[in-house]
Scaffold this motif. Structure first.
Motif, PDB file in Angstrom:
ATOM      1  N   LEU A  19      -6.318   9.878 -12.683  1.00  0.00           N
ATOM      2  CA  LEU A  19      -7.554  10.138 -11.960  1.00  0.00           C
ATOM      3  C   LEU A  19      -7.868   8.919 -11.103  1.00  0.00           C
ATOM      4  CD1 LEU A  19      -9.872  12.299 -11.840  1.00  0.00           C
ATOM      5  CD2 LEU A  19     -11.102  10.874 -13.465  1.00  0.00           C
ATOM      6  N   SER A  20      -8.076   9.117  -9.807  1.00  0.00           N
ATOM      7  CA  SER A  20      -8.378   7.990  -8.924  1.00  0.00           C
ATOM      8  C   SER A  20      -9.322   8.421  -7.818  1.00  0.00           C
ATOM      9  CB  SER A  20      -7.093   7.418  -8.317  1.00  0.00           C
ATOM     10  OG  SER A  20      -6.394   8.397  -7.560  1.00  0.00           O
ATOM     11  N   ALA A  21     -10.062   7.435  -7.277  1.00  0.00           N
ATOM     12  CA  ALA A  21     -10.988   7.694  -6.179  1.00  0.00           C
ATOM     13  C   ALA A  21     -10.992   6.487  -5.254  1.00  0.00           C
ATOM     14  CB  ALA A  21     -12.398   7.959  -6.711  1.00  0.00           C
ATOM     15  N   PRO A  22     -11.074   6.720  -3.941  1.00  0.00           N
ATOM     16  CA  PRO A  22     -11.104   5.605  -2.993  1.00  0.00           C
ATOM     17  C   PRO A  22     -12.467   4.920  -2.979  1.00  0.00           C
ATOM     18  CG  PRO A  22     -11.350   7.672  -1.823  1.00  0.00           C
ATOM     19  CD  PRO A  22     -11.132   8.037  -3.271  1.00  0.00           C
ATOM     20  N   LEU A  23     -12.459   3.627  -2.654  1.00  0.00           N
ATOM     21  CA  LEU A  23     -13.692   2.876  -2.426  1.00  0.00           C
ATOM     22  C   LEU A  23     -13.933   2.878  -0.919  1.00  0.00           C
ATOM     23  CD1 LEU A  23     -12.864  -0.116  -4.794  1.00  0.00           C
ATOM     24  CD2 LEU A  23     -14.412   1.791  -5.286  1.00  0.00           C
ATOM     25  N   ILE A  24     -14.972   3.598  -0.483  1.00  0.00           N
ATOM     26  CA  ILE A  24     -15.203   3.827   0.941  1.00  0.00           C
ATOM     27  C   ILE A  24     -16.553   3.266   1.356  1.00  0.00           C
ATOM     28  CG2 ILE A  24     -15.431   5.586   2.739  1.00  0.00           C
ATOM     29  CD1 ILE A  24     -13.637   7.391   1.120  1.00  0.00           C
ATOM     30  N   ILE A  25     -16.581   2.563   2.499  1.00  0.00           N
ATOM     31  CA  ILE A  25     -17.832   2.112   3.103  1.00  0.00           C
ATOM     32  C   ILE A  25     -17.918   2.690   4.513  1.00  0.00           C
ATOM     33  CG2 ILE A  25     -17.917  -0.012   1.750  1.00  0.00           C
ATOM     34  CD1 ILE A  25     -16.946  -1.469   4.302  1.00  0.00           C
ATOM     35  N   ASP A  26     -19.131   2.742   5.014  1.00  0.00           N
ATOM     36  CA  ASP A  26     -19.353   3.264   6.377  1.00  0.00           C
ATOM     37  C   ASP A  26     -18.719   4.637   6.573  1.00  0.00           C
ATOM     38  OD1 ASP A  26     -20.664   0.889   6.936  1.00  0.00           O
ATOM     39  OD2 ASP A  26     -18.846  -0.073   7.684  1.00  0.00           O
ATOM     40  N   VAL A  34       0.824  -1.203   0.000  1.00  0.00           N
ATOM     41  CA  VAL A  34       0.000   0.000   0.000  1.00  0.00           C
ATOM     42  C   VAL A  34       0.863   1.259   0.000  1.00  0.00           C
ATOM     43  CG1 VAL A  34      -0.199   0.286   2.499  1.00  0.00           C
ATOM     44  CG2 VAL A  34      -2.115   0.976   1.024  1.00  0.00           C
ATOM     45  N   GLU A  35       2.162   1.096   0.302  1.00  0.00           N
ATOM     46  CA  GLU A  35       3.083   2.228   0.272  1.00  0.00           C
ATOM     47  C   GLU A  35       3.570   2.533  -1.143  1.00  0.00           C
ATOM     48  OE1 GLU A  35       3.784   4.010   2.942  1.00  0.00           O
ATOM     49  OE2 GLU A  35       2.570   2.711   4.234  1.00  0.00           O
ATOM     50  N   GLU A  36       3.191   1.697  -2.109  1.00  0.00           N
ATOM     51  CA  GLU A  36       3.677   1.859  -3.477  1.00  0.00           C
ATOM     52  C   GLU A  36       2.559   2.374  -4.389  1.00  0.00           C
ATOM     53  OE1 GLU A  36       6.932  -1.580  -4.212  1.00  0.00           O
ATOM     54  OE2 GLU A  36       4.887  -2.313  -3.897  1.00  0.00           O
ATOM     55  N   GLY A  37       2.952   3.204  -5.340  1.00  0.00           N
ATOM     56  CA  GLY A  37       2.047   3.611  -6.399  1.00  0.00           C
ATOM     57  C   GLY A  37       0.953   4.582  -5.975  1.00  0.00           C
ATOM     58  N   LEU A  38       0.318   5.173  -6.977  1.00  0.00           N
ATOM     59  CA  LEU A  38      -0.740   6.147  -6.725  1.00  0.00           C
ATOM     60  C   LEU A  38      -2.042   5.497  -6.287  1.00  0.00           C
ATOM     61  CD1 LEU A  38      -0.055   8.650  -9.648  1.00  0.00           C
ATOM     62  CD2 LEU A  38       0.115   9.131  -7.197  1.00  0.00           C
ATOM     63  N   VAL A  39      -2.274   4.239  -6.689  1.00  0.00           N
ATOM     64  CA  VAL A  39      -3.451   3.538  -6.178  1.00  0.00           C
ATOM     65  C   VAL A  39      -3.311   3.350  -4.669  1.00  0.00           C
ATOM     66  CG1 VAL A  39      -4.740   1.370  -6.174  1.00  0.00           C
ATOM     67  CG2 VAL A  39      -4.028   2.379  -8.343  1.00  0.00           C
ATOM     68  N   GLY A  40      -2.121   2.904  -4.239  1.00  0.00           N
ATOM     69  CA  GLY A  40      -1.876   2.742  -2.811  1.00  0.00           C
ATOM     70  C   GLY A  40      -2.006   4.052  -2.057  1.00  0.00           C
ATOM     71  N   TYR A  41      -1.497   5.142  -2.655  1.00  0.00           N
ATOM     72  CA  TYR A  41      -1.585   6.437  -1.969  1.00  0.00           C
ATOM     73  C   TYR A  41      -3.033   6.920  -1.885  1.00  0.00           C
ATOM     74  CZ  TYR A  41      -0.481  11.095  -0.348  1.00  0.00           C
ATOM     75  OH  TYR A  41      -0.423  12.231   0.408  1.00  0.00           O
ATOM     76  N   THR A  42      -3.831   6.642  -2.920  1.00  0.00           N
ATOM     77  CA  THR A  42      -5.250   7.004  -2.885  1.00  0.00           C
ATOM     78  C   THR A  42      -5.948   6.304  -1.730  1.00  0.00           C
ATOM     79  OG1 THR A  42      -5.263   7.264  -5.305  1.00  0.00           O
ATOM     80  CG2 THR A  42      -7.396   7.036  -4.211  1.00  0.00           C
ATOM     81  N   ILE A  43      -5.593   5.031  -1.502  1.00  0.00           N
ATOM     82  CA  ILE A  43      -6.171   4.274  -0.388  1.00  0.00           C
ATOM     83  C   ILE A  43      -5.735   4.869   0.945  1.00  0.00           C
ATOM     84  CG2 ILE A  43      -6.117   2.034   0.779  1.00  0.00           C
ATOM     85  CD1 ILE A  43      -5.961   0.760  -2.032  1.00  0.00           C
ATOM     86  N   ARG A  44      -4.449   5.189   1.079  1.00  0.00           N
ATOM     87  CA  ARG A  44      -3.954   5.758   2.341  1.00  0.00           C
ATOM     88  C   ARG A  44      -4.534   7.143   2.594  1.00  0.00           C
ATOM     89  NH1 ARG A  44       1.625   6.662   2.205  1.00  0.00           N
ATOM     90  NH2 ARG A  44       1.850   6.140   0.014  1.00  0.00           N
ATOM     91  N   GLY A  71      -7.397   8.354   1.263  1.00  0.00           N
ATOM     92  CA  GLY A  71      -8.844   8.298   1.406  1.00  0.00           C
ATOM     93  C   GLY A  71      -9.575   9.404   0.689  1.00  0.00           C
ATOM     94  N   GLU A  72      -8.912  10.001  -0.313  1.00  0.00           N
ATOM     95  CA  GLU A  72      -9.511  11.088  -1.096  1.00  0.00           C
ATOM     96  C   GLU A  72      -9.156  10.925  -2.573  1.00  0.00           C
ATOM     97  OE1 GLU A  72      -8.317  14.852   0.410  1.00  0.00           O
ATOM     98  OE2 GLU A  72      -9.142  14.526   2.415  1.00  0.00           O
ATOM     99  N   PRO A  73      -9.993  11.464  -3.468  1.00  0.00           N
ATOM    100  CA  PRO A  73      -9.693  11.359  -4.905  1.00  0.00           C
ATOM    101  C   PRO A  73      -8.481  12.193  -5.286  1.00  0.00           C
ATOM    102  CG  PRO A  73     -11.639  12.724  -4.550  1.00  0.00           C
ATOM    103  CD  PRO A  73     -11.285  12.133  -3.225  1.00  0.00           C
ATOM    104  N   ILE A  74      -7.825  11.800  -6.376  1.00  0.00           N
ATOM    105  CA  ILE A  74      -6.627  12.488  -6.868  1.00  0.00           C
ATOM    106  C   ILE A  74      -6.783  12.724  -8.372  1.00  0.00           C
ATOM    107  CG2 ILE A  74      -4.127  12.345  -7.214  1.00  0.00           C
ATOM    108  CD1 ILE A  74      -4.021  10.463  -4.813  1.00  0.00           C
TER     109      ILE A  74
END
Length: 320
Positions: free
Chosen positions: A246-253, A203-213, A215-218
């Protein structure tokens, strides 16, 4: 104002194409046609200039006035001497243009420009309302289709297929976060339309991982902006560098991030705008719940299978 030679062009941000969807040549309807939007002023295309600069362009006499772009792409041919183009603007975003042209120099003036701009504003508003309606209908259709899919990979494949109707998915990524291992499983990977094998990374690698960390779109619009971003946030780059992201997190709750969805473009700067960012974020909200339910269903199936196996082993040993 003479409108015998008129064109309406719509810019398709997903494909990068400029689609001439409506036109008249000497009062007769023209066939629709398309071309790639020129990316800079050193390339020909007057209509392209209007859309890139989000500004009107009036040429009263092309033989006496300097042109903003090279070449001779005038649409109706060499006989054109007067040209007027205005952008279709929505919140400073150019979604297309209306073009007038005429063989006679001086056929259009600043008054015609103001009138055509007023018409363009009405046309742009109508087009955006239709676009927003289509997007809402598409989101609802996607939600209905994926709601009944329980198997995770089947669900992800359906998402990859359906999302293409909303945004360019030639370089789509969907990564799911494994919190215990601090890893991201990229279960959906497309490179220029070709499907790639799944890939797991930290999760420390790449922009997908950073989007997850994060928790906001980029949204990143150029290769330079991407480079500056990953350096500023100490993101370890992976894969081929892109020009737009362009990326967005998948968020629940409301706060738990279970993954991210991303698209990128290797050829174009500014391939995505704020509208695309909002659209992807809304899409991610729809997808997150369905993906989480599929994950829970698969965990339940594994648990049931394990219990069944344990029961069989216990029964066998008891019988012995």
């Amino acid at each position: 104002m003479n409108v015998e030679n008129l064109d309406v062009a719509i810019y398709n941000r997903r494909s990068g194409m400029l689609d001439f969807v409506f036109g008249y040549n000497e009062g007769l309807r023209e066939a629709c046609h398309s071309h790639w939007l020129a990316s800079s002023d050193d390339q020909p295309g007057m209509t392209d200039w209007v859309i890139r600069h989000r500004a009107p362009l009036l040429i009263t006499d092309r033989k006496a006035e300097p042109l903003p772009v090279p070449g001779n792409q005038w649409g109706a041919g060499d006989e054109v001497n007067a040209w007027l183009g205005v952008p279709l603007l929505v919140q400073e975003r150019a979604i297309g243009a209306i073009i007038l042209q005429h063989p006679k120099a001086g056929s259009y003036d600043s008054t015609d420009q103001r009138i055509l701009m007023a018409v363009a504003n009405l046309v742009a508003q109508a087009l955006v309302k239709a676009q927003l309606y289509d997007e809402i209908e598409t989101l609802n259709r996607i939600t209905r289709r994926i709601a009944g899919i329980q198997r995770l990979q089947e669900l992800l494949d359906a998402i990859a297929e359906e999302v293409a109707s909303l945004i360019d998915t030639r370089n789509l990524r969907i990564g799911l976060y494994r919190e215990v291992r601090k890893e991201v499983d990229l279960l959906v990977r497309y490179q220029e339309g070709a499907k790639l094998d799944p890939w797991t990374l930290s999760v420390e690698e790449g922009l997908v991982g950073y989007t997850i960390r994060l928790g906001e779109p980029i949204r990143l619009g150029t290769a330079g902006e991407r480079l500056a971003f990953i350096e500023a946030h100490k993101v370890k780059p992976v894969g081929q560098p892109c020009r737009s992201w362009l990326s967005a997190p998948l968020i629940i709750d409301e706060k738990r991030v279970i993954g991210a969805i991303a698209v990128q473009d290797y050829q174009r700067d500014g391939a995505y705008d704020e509208h695309d960012l909002d659209l992807l974020n809304r899409l991610a909200n729809h997808l997150a719940v369905a993906i989480y339910k599929a994950q829970l269903w698969e965990r339940l199936q594994r648990s049931l299978n394990q219990r069944e196996m344990l029961y069989k082993i216990t029964t066998f040993l008891s019988a012995g």
